[in-house]
Design a protein around this motif. Structure first.
Motif, PDB file in Angstrom:
ATOM      1  N   PRO A 401       0.810  -1.227   0.000  1.00 22.22           N
ATOM      2  CA  PRO A 401       0.000   0.000   0.000  1.00 22.22           C
ATOM      3  C   PRO A 401       0.846   1.280   0.000  1.00 22.22           C
ATOM      4  N   GLU A 402       2.084   1.184   0.505  1.00 24.58           N
ATOM      5  CA  GLU A 402       2.928   2.388   0.595  1.00 24.58           C
ATOM      6  C   GLU A 402       3.729   2.625  -0.683  1.00 24.58           C
ATOM      7  N   PHE A 403       3.515   1.814  -1.728  1.00 28.47           N
ATOM      8  CA  PHE A 403       4.320   1.885  -2.953  1.00 28.47           C
ATOM      9  C   PHE A 403       4.319   3.293  -3.560  1.00 28.47           C
ATOM     10  N   PHE A 404       3.163   3.966  -3.539  1.00 26.87           N
ATOM     11  CA  PHE A 404       3.052   5.290  -4.151  1.00 26.87           C
ATOM     12  C   PHE A 404       3.056   6.406  -3.098  1.00 26.87           C
ATOM     13  N   SER A 405       3.566   6.123  -1.913  1.00 31.45           N
ATOM     14  CA  SER A 405       3.453   7.085  -0.809  1.00 31.45           C
ATOM     15  C   SER A 405       4.222   8.380  -1.053  1.00 31.45           C
ATOM     16  N   GLN A 406       5.217   8.371  -1.949  1.00 30.21           N
ATOM     17  CA  GLN A 406       6.003   9.575  -2.203  1.00 30.21           C
ATOM     18  C   GLN A 406       5.394  10.465  -3.281  1.00 30.21           C
ATOM     19  N   LEU A 407       4.304  10.023  -3.890  1.00 29.36           N
ATOM     20  CA  LEU A 407       3.635  10.827  -4.911  1.00 29.36           C
ATOM     21  C   LEU A 407       2.756  11.881  -4.241  1.00 29.36           C
ATOM     22  N   PRO A 408       2.308  12.901  -4.995  1.00 35.95           N
ATOM     23  CA  PRO A 408       1.464  13.955  -4.392  1.00 35.95           C
ATOM     24  C   PRO A 408       0.220  13.374  -3.729  1.00 35.95           C
ATOM     25  N   LEU A 409      -0.215  14.025  -2.642  1.00 37.62           N
ATOM     26  CA  LEU A 409      -1.329  13.525  -1.845  1.00 37.62           C
ATOM     27  C   LEU A 409      -2.620  13.429  -2.652  1.00 37.62           C
ATOM     28  N   TRP A 410      -2.820  14.342  -3.628  1.00 43.58           N
ATOM     29  CA  TRP A 410      -4.081  14.354  -4.369  1.00 43.58           C
ATOM     30  C   TRP A 410      -4.252  13.108  -5.226  1.00 43.58           C
ATOM     31  N   MET A 411      -3.154  12.392  -5.501  1.00 48.22           N
ATOM     32  CA  MET A 411      -3.232  11.177  -6.303  1.00 48.22           C
ATOM     33  C   MET A 411      -3.657   9.959  -5.486  1.00 48.22           C
ATOM     34  N   GLY A 412      -3.747  10.137  -4.153  1.00 45.68           N
ATOM     35  CA  GLY A 412      -4.058   9.023  -3.265  1.00 45.68           C
ATOM     36  C   GLY A 412      -5.295   8.224  -3.634  1.00 45.68           C
ATOM     37  N   PRO A 413      -6.448   8.885  -3.931  1.00 48.01           N
ATOM     38  CA  PRO A 413      -7.638   8.098  -4.275  1.00 48.01           C
ATOM     39  C   PRO A 413      -7.436   7.166  -5.466  1.00 48.01           C
ATOM     40  N   ILE A 414      -6.530   7.534  -6.389  1.00 48.39           N
ATOM     41  CA  ILE A 414      -6.262   6.669  -7.544  1.00 48.39           C
ATOM     42  C   ILE A 414      -5.279   5.577  -7.162  1.00 48.39           C
ATOM     43  N   THR A 415      -4.141   5.986  -6.574  1.00 45.74           N
ATOM     44  CA  THR A 415      -3.065   5.029  -6.335  1.00 45.74           C
ATOM     45  C   THR A 415      -3.360   4.061  -5.200  1.00 45.74           C
ATOM     46  N   HIS A 416      -4.325   4.395  -4.331  1.00 50.34           N
ATOM     47  CA  HIS A 416      -4.676   3.480  -3.250  1.00 50.34           C
ATOM     48  C   HIS A 416      -5.797   2.521  -3.630  1.00 50.34           C
ATOM     49  N   SER A 417      -6.345   2.668  -4.830  1.00 49.07           N
ATOM     50  CA  SER A 417      -7.444   1.813  -5.277  1.00 49.07           C
ATOM     51  C   SER A 417      -6.945   0.845  -6.349  1.00 49.07           C
ATOM     52  N   GLY A 418      -6.861  -0.423  -5.987  1.00 46.00           N
ATOM     53  CA  GLY A 418      -6.452  -1.430  -6.964  1.00 46.00           C
ATOM     54  C   GLY A 418      -7.415  -1.507  -8.131  1.00 46.00           C
ATOM     55  N   ILE A 419      -8.715  -1.327  -7.861  1.00 44.09           N
ATOM     56  CA  ILE A 419      -9.717  -1.385  -8.920  1.00 44.09           C
ATOM     57  C   ILE A 419      -9.517  -0.233  -9.910  1.00 44.09           C
ATOM     58  N   ALA A 420      -9.280   0.981  -9.372  1.00 40.75           N
ATOM     59  CA  ALA A 420      -9.070   2.143 -10.240  1.00 40.75           C
ATOM     60  C   ALA A 420      -7.792   1.976 -11.059  1.00 40.75           C
ATOM     61  N   MET A 421      -6.725   1.504 -10.442  1.00 38.99           N
ATOM     62  CA  MET A 421      -5.459   1.301 -11.157  1.00 38.99           C
ATOM     63  C   MET A 421      -5.626   0.298 -12.295  1.00 38.99           C
ATOM     64  N   ALA A 422      -6.279  -0.821 -12.013  1.00 42.68           N
ATOM     65  CA  ALA A 422      -6.471  -1.850 -13.041  1.00 42.68           C
ATOM     66  C   ALA A 422      -7.369  -1.333 -14.162  1.00 42.68           C
ATOM     67  N   THR A 423      -8.421  -0.604 -13.809  1.00 44.07           N
ATOM     68  CA  THR A 423      -9.359  -0.101 -14.814  1.00 44.07           C
ATOM     69  C   THR A 423      -8.689   0.901 -15.733  1.00 44.07           C
ATOM     70  N   LEU A 424      -7.991   1.875 -15.154  1.00 48.86           N
ATOM     71  CA  LEU A 424      -7.318   2.885 -15.975  1.00 48.86           C
ATOM     72  C   LEU A 424      -6.280   2.236 -16.883  1.00 48.86           C
ATOM     73  N   SER A 425      -5.524   1.288 -16.352  1.00 51.70           N
ATOM     74  CA  SER A 425      -4.512   0.599 -17.148  1.00 51.70           C
ATOM     75  C   SER A 425      -5.151  -0.170 -18.301  1.00 51.70           C
ATOM     76  N   ALA A 426      -6.218  -0.917 -18.022  1.00 50.11           N
ATOM     77  CA  ALA A 426      -6.854  -1.729 -19.056  1.00 50.11           C
ATOM     78  C   ALA A 426      -7.477  -0.863 -20.148  1.00 50.11           C
ATOM     79  N   VAL A 427      -8.139   0.236 -19.751  1.00 52.99           N
ATOM     80  CA  VAL A 427      -8.768   1.114 -20.743  1.00 52.99           C
ATOM     81  C   VAL A 427      -7.708   1.774 -21.624  1.00 52.99           C
ATOM     82  N   LEU A 428      -6.636   2.307 -21.009  1.00 51.96           N
ATOM     83  CA  LEU A 428      -5.591   2.999 -21.779  1.00 51.96           C
ATOM     84  C   LEU A 428      -4.837   2.038 -22.696  1.00 51.96           C
TER      85      LEU A 428
END
Length: 451
Positions: A401-428
């Motif tokens: 869960p801490e993998f993206f901890s050094q990225l900007p705080l506003w990205m948290g809702p994306i980087t902390h959601s496995g579903i969102a990460m997989a969806t964005l990756s698959a669509v792109l």
């Protein structure tokens, strides 16, 4: 196809109505499965805000009320709201990290969180008609990948429960594993040796046996039950008028976009399970209900709401696909919000009991995704790469869960959601491999076929 034809909802396949008792029992299964997740968000945020036990209990009841009403509206369909499929709603985990941070901010606190929730709900209602048009970017290749990722990203929750809960001492005790094993074995044996009604309530039977065993060995904690009131009505604006600050509002608006991405994948999964094509019109109604629930939630002392992924597995495993079941379940949630003693009793179910059921439930979600992937051209190496990378991206927040901890705080809702990460990756990646280069690939395929 005209917009009006998109807006119409295709009739559901005819199904035999369930007998009343079976309807009640299957609805109760849905409530028991999602209850832990439903109360977790107000519990976490309430503790972060330094609330008393009584105030946290009020937050939980408020969440149950809004979740119940939203579930009924989403399943039944009222006006322009509701996808009219068996959907359970509850407070979304996507916003937890942001809300915990807001709870500790000077001048924000709970009123600021509720204000941001109201603003984000309104924002969601504005963008829902546009978001609903993305359904064409979800062919079976993307849908199957996303649904598989949903199941896999839920598995750590099941494992934590089966081991006694994240705070269990000692975690993985043989007692917890025995209880979880009993629940899982009961479900499997019912599916092997029984059919019909018994299969439909297999999860409930397993959980009742697990609860009884837990009670006999002293795992059920009922302390405080006597002090809980019999009746308590949730009143709006209990914690004062909401306040609106720019940073929290923007953060919650981003959360709503992530919720929409997650809900799109879940609605498409339900469509596959219930043999219904999810049209842009249906998706718009579903997303509008998500956003409207969040908008109302802010006034009723609770948080952003979305559909619950774990209940999709229950629909798949029991085969009960009628929305009347989740309408009953939503009614249960409303009743629980009014009777704190009953809500307290349900909350006493040990995590190990839930874990035994969840291993089967969440695995069924992943299995549904794998089944849908069979409709895609998985023989194509680029499609294999899409599946591999997207599932891998979805597992990053699960594994570390801490993998993206050094990225900007506003990205948290994306980087902390496995579903969102997989969806964005698959669509792109689908856009890159199959849409942008589609004409070239079709020409190559035709040339190969001619030769």
């Amino acid at each position: 196809m005209s917009e009006s034809s998109h807006a119409r909802i295709p009739p559901a396949p005819p199904r035999q109505p369930l007998p009343l008792m079976q309807l009640i029992l299957v609805g109760l299964q849905h409530v028991l499965l999602m209850y832990g997740g439903a109360i977790a968000v107000p519990l976490i945020v309430g503790q972060a805000a330094g609330l008393s036990r009584e105030e946290i209990a009020f937050l939980i009841n408020a969440d149950l009320l809004v979740a119940g009403v939203a579930t009924v509206v989403q399943s039944m369909g009222i006006g322009a709201l509701g996808i009219r499929m068996p959907v359970m709603m509850g407070a979304s985990f996507a916003a937890v990290a942001s809300m915990v941070a807001m709870a500790g901010m000077q001048g924000v606190g709970l009123p600021g969180i509720f204000g941001a929730t109201i603003a984000a709900g309104f924002f969601g209602m504005v963008i829902a008609p546009f978001m609903s048009k993305i359904v064409r970017f979800f062919p079976p290749l993307v849908t199957g990948t996303v649904i598989t990722s949903i199941g896999l990203s839920l598995f750590p929750v099941a494992v934590n429960w089966a081991g006694g809960g994240a705070k269990a001492l000692p975690f993985g005790s043989p007692i917890y594993l025995t209880v979880a094993g009993l629940v899982l074995a009961t479900i499997l044996l019912i599916h092997r040796f029984m059919s019909g009604f018994w299969v439909n309530i297999s999860v409930l039977i397993g959980m009742v046996l697990g609860y009884v065993l837990s009670g006999l060995i002293g795992m059920v904690d009922l302390s405080g039950l006597a002090a809980a009131p019999w009746l308590q009505v949730v009143t709006p604006l209990h914690f004062g008028l909401p306040t609106f600050s720019l940073a929290p509002v923007l953060s919650m608006c981003l959360v709503v976009v992530i919720i929409f991405v997650e809900s799109t994948g879940m609605f498409l999964a339900l469509g596959k399970i219930t043999d219904r094509e999810v049209t842009p019109g249906m998706l718009r109604r579903g997303l509008l209900c998500d956003a409207a629930a969040s908008f109302v939630a802010g006034f009723f002392n609770t948080f952003t709401h979305s559909s619950f992924a774990q209940n999709i597995g229950l629909v798949q495993m029991t085969g009960v696909r009628c929305r009347s079941v989740t309408i009953v379940a939503g009614s249960f949630l409303i009743a629980l919000s009014l009777v704190p003693k009953a809500a307290y009793l349900v909350a006493s179910i040990p995590p190990a009991v839930l874990g035994g059921a969840a291993i089967a439930m969440f695995g069924m979600v992943a299995a549904t995704g794998i089944k849908i992937l069979q409709e895609a051209d998985i023989g194509d190496r680029r499609n294999q790469l899409l599946v591999a990378v997207s599932i891998g991206m979805g597992l990053i927040p699960v594994v570390r869960p801490e993998f993206f901890s050094q990225l900007p705080l506003w990205m948290g809702p994306i980087t902390h959601s496995g579903i969102a990460m997989a969806t964005l990756s698959a669509v792109l990646l689908n856009l890159l491999f199959n849409v942008l280069g589609g004409a070239e690939r079709e020409a190559l395929a035709r040339a190969a076929h001619q030769h």
